[in-house]
Design a protein around this motif. Structure first.
Motif, PDB file in Angstrom:
ATOM      1  N   ALA A 111       0.739   7.023   7.806  1.00 48.67           N
ATOM      2  CA  ALA A 111       2.178   6.848   7.583  1.00 48.67           C
ATOM      3  C   ALA A 111       2.521   6.929   6.100  1.00 48.67           C
ATOM      4  N   ALA A 112       1.648   6.392   5.240  1.00 49.67           N
ATOM      5  CA  ALA A 112       1.908   6.443   3.798  1.00 49.67           C
ATOM      6  C   ALA A 112       1.858   7.880   3.288  1.00 49.67           C
ATOM      7  N   VAL A 113       0.874   8.637   3.745  1.00 50.79           N
ATOM      8  CA  VAL A 113       0.772  10.033   3.312  1.00 50.79           C
ATOM      9  C   VAL A 113       1.979  10.832   3.788  1.00 50.79           C
ATOM     10  N   THR A 114       2.417  10.579   5.007  1.00 54.62           N
ATOM     11  CA  THR A 114       3.601  11.268   5.528  1.00 54.62           C
ATOM     12  C   THR A 114       4.846  10.906   4.725  1.00 54.62           C
ATOM     13  N   THR A 118       3.274  -0.811  -0.914  1.00 56.66           N
ATOM     14  CA  THR A 118       3.533  -1.437   0.390  1.00 56.66           C
ATOM     15  C   THR A 118       2.401  -1.145   1.359  1.00 56.66           C
ATOM     16  N   ALA A 119       1.872   0.075   1.339  1.00 55.04           N
ATOM     17  CA  ALA A 119       0.768   0.442   2.232  1.00 55.04           C
ATOM     18  C   ALA A 119      -0.482  -0.373   1.911  1.00 55.04           C
ATOM     19  N   LEU A 120      -0.766  -0.588   0.640  1.00 59.21           N
ATOM     20  CA  LEU A 120      -1.932  -1.385   0.267  1.00 59.21           C
ATOM     21  C   LEU A 120      -1.760  -2.844   0.688  1.00 59.21           C
ATOM     22  N   LEU A 121      -0.564  -3.362   0.562  1.00 57.09           N
ATOM     23  CA  LEU A 121      -0.289  -4.726   0.997  1.00 57.09           C
ATOM     24  C   LEU A 121      -0.488  -4.853   2.506  1.00 57.09           C
TER      25      LEU A 121
END
Length: 71
Positions: free
Chosen positions: A30-33, A48-51
């Motif tokens: 989802a982060a890459v998209t 946010t993705a790392l969190l």
């Protein structure tokens, strides 16, 4: 027939690790998209993705804690 407790612990770890692994993979996808659609928001999306990945991995930590503290 008695089942070895180490076998049960191994199966528990394997099954307990599948959920977080799938969750981290979905977060990464989802982060890459999101970055692909809106490159300007890269910093906010990745932080946010790392969190979220850290929160998902906490579930694995609880599984390991339960497995290794029980008899």
């Amino acid at each position: 027939m008695e089942i070895d407790p180490n076998l049960i612990k191994g199966i528990t770890i394997a099954v307990g690790a599948m959920g977080p692994a799938i969750g981290v993979a979905l977060i990464g996808a989802a982060a890459v998209t999101a970055v692909g659609r809106n490159p300007e928001a890269q910093g906010k999306v990745l932080s946010t993705a790392l969190l979220m990945a850290g929160l998902v991995d906490a579930a694995l930590a609880f599984v390991l804690l339960i497995v290794f503290t029980t008899a």
